[in-house]
Motif scaffolding. Structure first.
Motif, mmCIF file in Angstrom:
data_model
loop_
_atom_site.group_PDB
_atom_site.id
_atom_site.type_symbol
_atom_site.label_atom_id
_atom_site.label_comp_id
_atom_site.label_asym_id
_atom_site.label_seq_id
_atom_site.Cartn_x
_atom_site.Cartn_y
_atom_site.Cartn_z
ATOM 1 N N ARG A 1 -5.479 13.927 23.260
ATOM 2 C CA ARG A 1 -6.533 14.935 23.409
ATOM 3 C C ARG A 1 -7.717 14.428 24.218
ATOM 4 N NH1 ARG A 1 -6.961 15.764 17.321
ATOM 5 N NH2 ARG A 1 -4.979 14.722 17.191
ATOM 6 N N TRP B 1 -2.812 5.234 21.971
ATOM 7 C CA TRP B 1 -1.368 5.428 22.129
ATOM 8 C C TRP B 1 -0.778 4.425 23.121
ATOM 9 C CZ3 TRP B 1 2.101 7.661 19.295
ATOM 10 C CH2 TRP B 1 1.737 8.691 18.447
ATOM 11 N N THR B 2 -1.469 4.201 24.228
ATOM 12 C CA THR B 2 -0.966 3.263 25.225
ATOM 13 C C THR B 2 -0.926 1.845 24.671
ATOM 14 O OG1 THR B 2 -1.864 4.664 26.967
ATOM 15 C CG2 THR B 2 -1.302 2.425 27.572
ATOM 16 N N LEU C 1 -0.229 9.670 27.597
ATOM 17 C CA LEU C 1 -1.322 10.337 28.309
ATOM 18 C C LEU C 1 -1.192 11.858 28.232
ATOM 19 C CD1 LEU C 1 -1.456 8.070 31.471
ATOM 20 C CD2 LEU C 1 -2.917 7.979 29.455
ATOM 21 N N ASP C 2 0.029 12.356 28.227
ATOM 22 C CA ASP C 2 0.241 13.807 28.166
ATOM 23 C C ASP C 2 -0.089 14.387 26.801
ATOM 24 O OD1 ASP C 2 0.983 13.962 30.771
ATOM 25 O OD2 ASP C 2 3.143 13.951 30.373
ATOM 26 N N HIS C 3 0.122 13.632 25.760
ATOM 27 C CA HIS C 3 -0.053 14.162 24.407
ATOM 28 C C HIS C 3 -1.402 13.818 23.776
ATOM 29 C CE1 HIS C 3 3.952 15.762 24.147
ATOM 30 N NE2 HIS C 3 4.417 14.633 24.676
ATOM 31 N N VAL D 1 3.638 7.470 30.595
ATOM 32 C CA VAL D 1 3.075 8.798 30.857
ATOM 33 C C VAL D 1 2.978 9.648 29.598
ATOM 34 C CG1 VAL D 1 3.488 10.950 32.103
ATOM 35 C CG2 VAL D 1 3.755 8.780 33.266
ATOM 36 N N LEU D 2 3.951 9.562 28.720
ATOM 37 C CA LEU D 2 3.951 10.438 27.541
ATOM 38 C C LEU D 2 2.718 10.286 26.653
ATOM 39 C CD1 LEU D 2 7.677 10.583 26.484
ATOM 40 C CD2 LEU D 2 6.284 12.405 27.432
ATOM 41 N N THR E 1 8.537 4.486 32.860
ATOM 42 C CA THR E 1 7.657 5.550 33.332
ATOM 43 C C THR E 1 7.340 6.531 32.217
ATOM 44 O OG1 THR E 1 8.602 5.313 35.529
ATOM 45 C CG2 THR E 1 7.395 7.332 35.086
ATOM 46 N N LEU E 2 8.353 6.934 31.469
ATOM 47 C CA LEU E 2 8.108 7.838 30.341
ATOM 48 C C LEU E 2 7.220 7.195 29.294
ATOM 49 C CD1 LEU E 2 11.540 9.558 29.739
ATOM 50 C CD2 LEU E 2 9.411 10.625 30.458
ATOM 51 N N ALA F 1 -5.746 8.420 24.096
ATOM 52 C CA ALA F 1 -4.790 7.915 25.089
ATOM 53 C C ALA F 1 -4.779 6.389 25.103
ATOM 54 C CB ALA F 1 -5.133 8.455 26.474
#
Length: 86
Positions: free
Chosen positions: A33, A41-42, A29-31, A26-27, A22-23, A38
């Motif tokens: 811009r 990063w994913t 997406l949170d970081h 989600v992380l 989960t982290l 996103a």
């Protein structure tokens, strides 16, 4: 007591693996811009995860091919089971 330990540790490991997944999703997406960052990063996180997950069977296959028998694979898989049987 040793017979009850799997009932304690298996759920703890499952919670840890579930939380890590989960982290990991989600992380990024949170970081990020924007959506493109996103996505990048994913893709990086998933690429590393799939590479790490696929490396175990690959290296066991290489070990089997180099030894010519499946006893090496069996020993690798069963070693953690029988190493704590004192």
């Amino acid at each position: 007591m040793p017979q009850t330990m799997p009932y304690l540790f298996v759920p703890l490991i499952a919670l840890g693996v579930g939380g890590s997944f989960t982290l990991g999703m989600v992380l990024p997406l949170d970081h990020a811009r924007d959506a493109n960052e996103a996505n990048s990063w994913t893709a990086l996180v998933l690429g590393i995860g799939y590479f790490a997950g696929a490396s175990g069977p690959f290296f066991l296959g290489v070990a089997r091919d180099s030894t010519g028998a499946s006893t090496f694979r069996s020993r690798c898989c069963l070693a953690p089971r029988f190493s704590t049987c004192h």
